[in-house]
Design an enzyme around this catalytic site. Structure first.
Site, PDB file in Angstrom:
ATOM      1  N   ASP A   2       0.826  -1.216   0.000  1.00 14.22           N
ATOM      2  CA  ASP A   2       0.000   0.000   0.000  1.00 14.22           C
ATOM      3  C   ASP A   2       0.859   1.266   0.000  1.00 14.22           C
ATOM      4  OD1 ASP A   2      -2.162  -1.804   0.371  1.00 14.22           O
ATOM      5  OD2 ASP A   2      -1.896  -1.699   2.543  1.00 14.22           O
ATOM      6  N   GLU A  11     -11.477  -0.041  -3.604  1.00 17.05           N
ATOM      7  CA  GLU A  11     -10.609   0.435  -2.527  1.00 17.05           C
ATOM      8  C   GLU A  11      -9.549   1.367  -3.113  1.00 17.05           C
ATOM      9  OE1 GLU A  11      -8.636  -2.930  -0.818  1.00 17.05           O
ATOM     10  OE2 GLU A  11      -7.956  -3.710  -2.731  1.00 17.05           O
TER      11      GLU A  11
END
Length: 525
Positions: free
Chosen positions: A69, A263
């Protein structure tokens, strides 16, 4: 390189020429490989003991640990990449699937050249040892900086799994970090958040006028049986304005109606336009003209709060590039007049034969066409070119790594160069391990070399130019210092070296114990 861990066996198969060779490695051994490297034009095989990131290439950014991420912040001539701290989880002594529940820290690395990355270690965020003791996890960070009351301040936003977003502050890009409000900055009670399934994956924009905006959200409404309409228009993305102090929100969160939203909110500004990007979901039917499953899609607006207009996709799922898929996560940034995207892929895990959701950071160039649309990114292992030479005459942290084989990093008791209380050293050094940095500019010539070393065993450090077996220009004889955190500068003369070279440090010694730790090194002209 992840070399010592609880006992397990892993078997992996790699392509070597035209033959398939199977390797079996046990814990407490180095895993040397022949790495399969994918370029834009062809597939070539590079023989090396480096794992995943092979000499000459720049992806993944690090291999001594995982990192997921990624979010990039540019500050004072460096790129700082902040990541969820993926690390092996075990079940019955074997590596199990990554379920992200153990992630309570944020990993930070930085570089001024895009190839040699300095490991700043893990930021303690969640849990009893973290700055935000109310939080149970720290996923998907986003970081920015702003002058507050005449002083530069840094702000780290993170997801407490899928339930809230927190914020930490610091006076430097690497910390130490504190929780300024002792609770989340965004919760289900925040105005405008109703309808968000997953309250996570923040991205932050500092606009040209000094106003901050926070983007977040994800998920598909409808529970286990969403309708096609809910899949196509989840309406779970949000943007909210930040207060001038950057640690509170103001007003209501606005809905971002991003098609097939799943997301991974992202935000950047290009030519006066605001580009909101996200990962599309994997459910339902995706008609032509909508984002395919698991790709990075983007929308454009004239206003940071929207409304945004869908434009297309620019980064395919990692499986399209690297042969192993999974979720997608990214951030777009500009550094030295070039645009880039950082993202994650399971390339280190693939090289180890463990594709169970453990991810590694990558960077590739991002480009626009004449109308401002983003071109499809060509993600690969080659990565990006080096944008500046390394200065070998400055103190260089040993944990600044271009490529390596067999090494780890750890917290050090030696004083750090950026923040005295934050420092790492290179450890887990055994006979035959090595570390290399890319494109060191020696100018007219170096005469000697020094390194800060701690050891209970001792050994030697050979200094080679351009390859592991390249010209040997000097050797440090490392004698025991009395402890693995008892530090002493050691020196050696070097043969006259000038110009730009890759520098390889080859480690030699006896036995199976850690030979020594290295804090920093420096050439002397």
């Amino acid at each position: 390189m992840i070399k010592r861990s609880p006992m397990f066996l892993l078997t992996f198969t790699l392509l070597s020429g035209f033959a398939l060779n199977t390797y079996t490695a046990s814990a407490n051994t180095d895993i040397g490989t022949t790495a399969l490297v994918t370029t834009k034009q062809a597939v070539s095989v590079v023989s090396t003991s480096a794992l995943a990131k092979t000499p000459g290439y720049s992806n993944p950014l690090i291999t001594q640990k995982f990192g997921a991420d990624p979010f990039a912040m540019v500050y004072d001539g460096r790129v700082y990449v902040y990541m969820s701290s993926d690390a092996f989880m075990y079940k019955n002594g074997n590596v199990s699937d990554n379920d992200y529940s153990n992630i309570k820290t944020i990993t930070c690395i930085s570089s001024d050249d895009m190839v040699n990355w300095t490991d700043h270690g893990e930021i303690p965020v969640a849990g009893s040892n973290g700055a935000a003791k109310w939080a149970s996890n720290s996923w998907a960070p986003a970081v920015t900086h702003k002058i507050i009351n005449g002083k530069e301040k840094f702000f780290l936003y993170f997801a407490n799994n899928g339930g809230a977003i927190g914020v930490l502050t610091a006076d430097t890009p690497i910390g130490p970090w504190t929780d300024p409000i002792g609770k989340p900055i965004v919760t289900t009670s925040t105005p405008g958040v109703n309808g968000v399934v997953w309250l996570f994956d923040p991205a932050v924009l500092m606009d040209d006028d000094g106003t901050g905006y926070l983007y977040f959200g994800g998920g598909i409404p409808g529970g286990s049986s969403p309708s096609q309409s809910q899949i196509a228009n989840p309406k779970t993305g949000r943007v909210i304005k930040l207060d001038s102090d950057m640690i509170h929100t103001t007003g209501n969160a606005s809905v971002i109606d991003s098609p097939f939203m799943f997301e991974d909110s992202g935000i950047h500004k290009y030519n006066g336009k605001y580009y909101y990007s996200y990962c599309s979901n994997f459910s339902g039917t995706h008609p032509t003209g909508t984002p395919p499953q698991g790709e990075i899609a983007y929308m454009v607006s004239d206003n940071p709060m929207g409304p945004f207009t869908y434009k297309g996709t620019f980064l395919k799922n990692p499986g399209s590039y690297f042969g192993v898929g999974g979720n997608n996560h990214h951030a777009v940034f500009q550094f030295k007049n070039q645009w880039y995207v950082t993202y994650h892929a399971q390339t280190l895990g693939k090289a180890m034969g463990i594709t169970k959701g453990y991810r590694s950071p990558h960077i590739n160039k991002l480009e626009y066409d004449g109308s401002g649309l983003i071109k499809t990114v060509q993600a690969d292992m080659q990565g990006v070119g080096q944008v500046a030479n390394l200065n070998p005459y400055k103190r260089t942290e040993a944990e600044t790594i271009g490529w390596n084989s067999g090494l780890s990093t750890e917290k050090s008791k030696a004083s750090g160069s950026m923040v005295s209380s934050i420092n790492l050293d290179v450890t887990n050094i055994n006979n035959g391990d090595w570390l290399a940095v890319s494109k060191a500019d020696f100018g007219s010539g170096a005469k000697s070399f020094k390194a800060n070393i701690a050891s209970t065993v001792g050994g030697t450090i050979e200094i080679h130019l351009d390859s592991l077996d390249g010209q040997l220009i000097g050797t440090i004889n490392v004698s025991p210092t009395g402890g693995e955190q008892q530090w002493k500068e050691m020196k050696c003369d070097v043969k006259s070296v000038s110009g730009v070279h890759n520098v390889y440090f080859k480690f030699n010694g006896n036995g199976t114990n850690n030979l020594f730790n290295i804090d920093y090194w420096q050439f002397i002209s």
